[in-house]
Design a protein around this motif. Structure first.
Motif, PDB file in Angstrom:
ATOM      1  N   GLU A 249       0.839  -1.208   0.000  1.00 48.20           N
ATOM      2  CA  GLU A 249       0.000   0.000   0.000  1.00 48.20           C
ATOM      3  C   GLU A 249       0.875   1.259   0.000  1.00 48.20           C
ATOM      4  OE1 GLU A 249      -2.782  -0.273   3.265  1.00 48.20           O
ATOM      5  OE2 GLU A 249      -3.406  -2.288   2.639  1.00 48.20           O
ATOM      6  N   TYR A 250       1.954   1.232   0.786  1.00 49.02           N
ATOM      7  CA  TYR A 250       2.893   2.358   0.767  1.00 49.02           C
ATOM      8  C   TYR A 250       3.505   2.517  -0.628  1.00 49.02           C
ATOM      9  CZ  TYR A 250       3.171   2.462   5.953  1.00 49.02           C
ATOM     10  OH  TYR A 250       2.918   2.565   7.312  1.00 49.02           O
ATOM     11  N   LEU A 251       3.868   1.379  -1.232  1.00 43.30           N
ATOM     12  CA  LEU A 251       4.526   1.426  -2.543  1.00 43.30           C
ATOM     13  C   LEU A 251       3.562   1.912  -3.623  1.00 43.30           C
ATOM     14  CD1 LEU A 251       6.482  -1.941  -2.208  1.00 43.30           C
ATOM     15  CD2 LEU A 251       7.464   0.353  -2.141  1.00 43.30           C
ATOM     16  N   GLN A 252       2.296   1.484  -3.522  1.00 41.38           N
ATOM     17  CA  GLN A 252       1.305   1.925  -4.509  1.00 41.38           C
ATOM     18  C   GLN A 252       1.031   3.427  -4.380  1.00 41.38           C
ATOM     19  OE1 GLN A 252      -1.509  -1.035  -3.344  1.00 41.38           O
ATOM     20  NE2 GLN A 252      -0.909  -2.487  -4.946  1.00 41.38           N
ATOM     21  N   LYS A 253       0.969   3.918  -3.130  1.00 43.21           N
ATOM     22  CA  LYS A 253       0.785   5.367  -2.922  1.00 43.21           C
ATOM     23  C   LYS A 253       1.957   6.144  -3.518  1.00 43.21           C
ATOM     24  CE  LYS A 253      -2.117   5.975   1.146  1.00 43.21           C
ATOM     25  NZ  LYS A 253      -2.189   6.111   2.581  1.00 43.21           N
ATOM     26  N   THR A 254       3.157   5.623  -3.288  1.00 44.51           N
ATOM     27  CA  THR A 254       4.356   6.263  -3.823  1.00 44.51           C
ATOM     28  C   THR A 254       4.277   6.335  -5.348  1.00 44.51           C
ATOM     29  OG1 THR A 254       5.617   5.389  -1.950  1.00 44.51           O
ATOM     30  CG2 THR A 254       6.885   6.131  -3.857  1.00 44.51           C
ATOM     31  N   ARG A 255       3.914   5.206  -5.960  1.00 40.93           N
ATOM     32  CA  ARG A 255       3.767   5.144  -7.418  1.00 40.93           C
ATOM     33  C   ARG A 255       2.721   6.153  -7.905  1.00 40.93           C
ATOM     34  NH1 ARG A 255       0.887   0.866  -9.743  1.00 40.93           N
ATOM     35  NH2 ARG A 255      -0.688   1.490  -8.216  1.00 40.93           N
ATOM     36  N   ASP A 256       1.601   6.233  -7.190  1.00 38.43           N
ATOM     37  CA  ASP A 256       0.508   7.112  -7.629  1.00 38.43           C
ATOM     38  C   ASP A 256       0.925   8.580  -7.647  1.00 38.43           C
ATOM     39  OD1 ASP A 256      -0.982   4.866  -7.928  1.00 38.43           O
ATOM     40  OD2 ASP A 256      -2.208   5.150  -6.123  1.00 38.43           O
ATOM     41  N   TYR A 257       1.812   8.993  -6.714  1.00 34.32           N
ATOM     42  CA  TYR A 257       2.266  10.387  -6.703  1.00 34.32           C
ATOM     43  C   TYR A 257       3.183  10.675  -7.883  1.00 34.32           C
ATOM     44  CZ  TYR A 257       0.217  11.434  -2.219  1.00 34.32           C
ATOM     45  OH  TYR A 257      -0.684  11.643  -1.209  1.00 34.32           O
ATOM     46  N   ILE A 258       3.866   9.641  -8.378  1.00 36.68           N
ATOM     47  CA  ILE A 258       4.791   9.837  -9.504  1.00 36.68           C
ATOM     48  C   ILE A 258       4.029   9.711 -10.820  1.00 36.68           C
ATOM     49  CG2 ILE A 258       6.824   8.892 -10.676  1.00 36.68           C
ATOM     50  CD1 ILE A 258       7.831   8.071  -7.853  1.00 36.68           C
ATOM     51  N   ASP A 259       3.310   8.611 -10.978  1.00 36.46           N
ATOM     52  CA  ASP A 259       2.508   8.375 -12.195  1.00 36.46           C
ATOM     53  C   ASP A 259       1.678   7.117 -11.988  1.00 36.46           C
ATOM     54  OD1 ASP A 259       1.395   7.856 -14.630  1.00 36.46           O
ATOM     55  OD2 ASP A 259       3.273   7.961 -15.767  1.00 36.46           O
ATOM     56  N   PRO A 260       0.358   7.282 -11.786  1.00 36.83           N
ATOM     57  CA  PRO A 260      -0.497   6.113 -11.511  1.00 36.83           C
ATOM     58  C   PRO A 260      -0.491   5.082 -12.644  1.00 36.83           C
ATOM     59  CG  PRO A 260      -1.691   8.185 -11.148  1.00 36.83           C
ATOM     60  CD  PRO A 260      -0.390   8.546 -11.789  1.00 36.83           C
ATOM     61  N   ALA A 261      -0.054   5.505 -13.835  1.00 31.86           N
ATOM     62  CA  ALA A 261      -0.065   4.570 -14.975  1.00 31.86           C
ATOM     63  C   ALA A 261       1.107   3.593 -14.933  1.00 31.86           C
ATOM     64  CB  ALA A 261      -0.021   5.362 -16.285  1.00 31.86           C
ATOM     65  N   LEU A 262       2.128   3.905 -14.112  1.00 30.20           N
ATOM     66  CA  LEU A 262       3.299   3.020 -14.038  1.00 30.20           C
ATOM     67  C   LEU A 262       2.944   1.747 -13.265  1.00 30.20           C
ATOM     68  CD1 LEU A 262       6.025   5.692 -13.222  1.00 30.20           C
ATOM     69  CD2 LEU A 262       5.735   4.478 -15.388  1.00 30.20           C
ATOM     70  N   SER A 263       3.704   0.678 -13.548  1.00 33.55           N
ATOM     71  CA  SER A 263       3.397  -0.578 -12.834  1.00 33.55           C
ATOM     72  C   SER A 263       4.536  -0.965 -11.895  1.00 33.55           C
ATOM     73  CB  SER A 263       3.128  -1.715 -13.824  1.00 33.55           C
ATOM     74  OG  SER A 263       4.293  -1.975 -14.571  1.00 33.55           O
ATOM     75  N   LEU A 264       4.161  -1.678 -10.857  1.00 34.54           N
ATOM     76  CA  LEU A 264       5.114  -2.204  -9.883  1.00 34.54           C
ATOM     77  C   LEU A 264       5.205  -3.714 -10.095  1.00 34.54           C
ATOM     78  CD1 LEU A 264       3.677  -0.449  -6.676  1.00 34.54           C
ATOM     79  CD2 LEU A 264       5.655   0.302  -7.995  1.00 34.54           C
ATOM     80  N   ALA A 265       6.415  -4.246 -10.122  1.00 28.12           N
ATOM     81  CA  ALA A 265       6.573  -5.697 -10.268  1.00 28.12           C
ATOM     82  C   ALA A 265       6.505  -6.349  -8.889  1.00 28.12           C
ATOM     83  CB  ALA A 265       7.883  -6.022 -10.968  1.00 28.12           C
ATOM     84  N   LEU A 266       5.304  -6.275  -8.272  1.00 31.49           N
ATOM     85  CA  LEU A 266       5.115  -6.896  -6.949  1.00 31.49           C
ATOM     86  C   LEU A 266       5.178  -8.411  -7.105  1.00 31.49           C
ATOM     87  CD1 LEU A 266       2.224  -4.622  -5.649  1.00 31.49           C
ATOM     88  CD2 LEU A 266       4.494  -4.795  -4.624  1.00 31.49           C
ATOM     89  N   GLY A 267       5.959  -9.049  -6.252  1.00 29.89           N
ATOM     90  CA  GLY A 267       6.090 -10.504  -6.321  1.00 29.89           C
ATOM     91  C   GLY A 267       7.265 -10.966  -7.161  1.00 29.89           C
ATOM     92  N   ALA A 268       7.990 -10.023  -7.780  1.00 30.08           N
ATOM     93  CA  ALA A 268       9.136 -10.405  -8.620  1.00 30.08           C
ATOM     94  C   ALA A 268      10.301 -10.927  -7.783  1.00 30.08           C
ATOM     95  CB  ALA A 268       9.593  -9.218  -9.458  1.00 30.08           C
ATOM     96  N   VAL A 269      10.374 -10.454  -6.543  1.00 29.15           N
ATOM     97  CA  VAL A 269      11.472 -10.865  -5.653  1.00 29.15           C
ATOM     98  C   VAL A 269      10.883 -11.743  -4.553  1.00 29.15           C
ATOM     99  CG1 VAL A 269      13.263 -10.054  -4.061  1.00 29.15           C
ATOM    100  CG2 VAL A 269      12.697  -8.698  -6.094  1.00 29.15           C
TER     101      VAL A 269
END
Length: 315
Positions: A249-269
């Motif tokens: 949730e923290y990471l998604q909020k961070t992403r949303d402030y930069i650009d909500p269209a970007l994706s996070l590779a959650l689960g890659a590690v």
């Protein structure tokens, strides 16, 4: 002990780790409050520029190995804040000898505090002293560190307490949870995520199902100063925001402030065997003893952090 808020004079402090992320904010807060600072750090450090030129800041060129030889040159300090600690990167946290050395440097810092004429010594403990827990942390949670770093922090806290009490000095041991903000180390998950997103890349992350508590660096710095003034001798205190959320949730909020269209590779590690999955904390004790409380929302703090990372990347 009760509710009495005994207050100790805090007109001057000595601080090691002056160029560290939290050290920078402590010095800034001291300048704001008119507290003079003996800043102890390596002038050759790549972050030496972070220590401001200011009439209240007195600079001492010294690394941890030479703390025992440092001469305060007639400067008095009311309190000593020992933030310096070597080999803190996750890849170095199980290197035994550097962590053993850190314990000795903490004891050297107590000797130096006595030379400065301090009434109080405070180190910087860590959530790592607790190891992996399933429940929210309190000061009474049994420490069970699983890394050499956590074991050394726990040992340094206990050894410096003994040394301080032998010298008639007050001793306080805060355990600091995950800090974030400008000047954060680049290997932290938030810094990494921000940097990758700003570059238009997809950050490779764990699943983000860890329960986490992030505290903004200025809030943590204010907590340390509150403890120097009003903390009780011999006590351990948790420094956290008291708010917990899933890491994703923290990471998604961070992403949303930069650009909500970007994706996070959650689960890659994948989660590692030492991944801490639950990191919430109760902050009732520090609030009761000092009146401190965190004031920065994650939304405000992460915006400031993103702006700072942008500036770093532009340099």
């Amino acid at each position: 002990k009760g509710m009495s808020m005994e207050q100790y004079s805090l007109n001057s402090i000595a601080i090691t780790g002056a160029t560290s992320s939290i050290g920078v904010f402590v010095i800034d807060e001291c300048i704001r409050r008119g507290i003079s600072v003996a800043a102890i750090y390596r002038f050759s450090s790549k972050n030496a520029h972070r220590v401001p030129d200011h009439p209240l800041v007195h600079k001492y060129d010294c690394d941890m190995e030479h703390l025992s030889e440092l001469d305060p040159q007639g400067m008095h300090a009311d309190a000593f804040l020992h933030l310096a600690w070597g080999s803190t990167k996750s890849t170095e946290r199980n290197n035994l000898q550097p962590q053993v050395d850190n314990i000795q440097y903490a004891l050297d810092a107590v000797e130096l505090a006595a030379k400065f004429g301090c009434h109080t010594f405070m180190g910087a403990g860590s959530q790592a002293e607790y190891g992996q827990k399933e429940e929210d942390l309190t000061e009474d949670t049994l420490p069970c560190p699983s890394t050499a770093y956590g074991i050394a922090k726990l040992c340094a806290g206990q050894m410096t307490r003994l040394s301080c009490h032998n010298k008639g000095m007050r001793h306080i041991w805060p355990r600091i949870l995950s800090t974030y903000g400008p000047c954060s180390p680049y290997q932290t998950v938030l810094y990494y995520t921000i940097r990758e997103l700003l570059a238009g890349r997809e950050p490779a992350l764990s699943g983000g199902d860890q329960v986490w508590d992030f505290i903004y660096l200025r809030d943590a710095a204010c907590a340390l100063l509150a403890l120097l003034e009003k903390g009780h001798d011999g006590e351990v205190y948790l420094i956290a925001s008291g708010q917990k959320h899933l890491l994703k949730e923290y990471l998604q909020k961070t992403r949303d402030y930069i650009d909500p269209a970007l994706s996070l590779a959650l689960g890659a590690v994948p989660y590692g065997p030492t991944t801490v999955m639950h990191l919430g904390a109760h902050i009732d004790k520090i609030q009761k003893d000092t009146g401190w409380k965190p004031v920065t929302t994650f939304e405000d703090g992460i915006r400031k952090t993103i702006e700072w990372v942008k500036e770093q990347e532009d340099e």
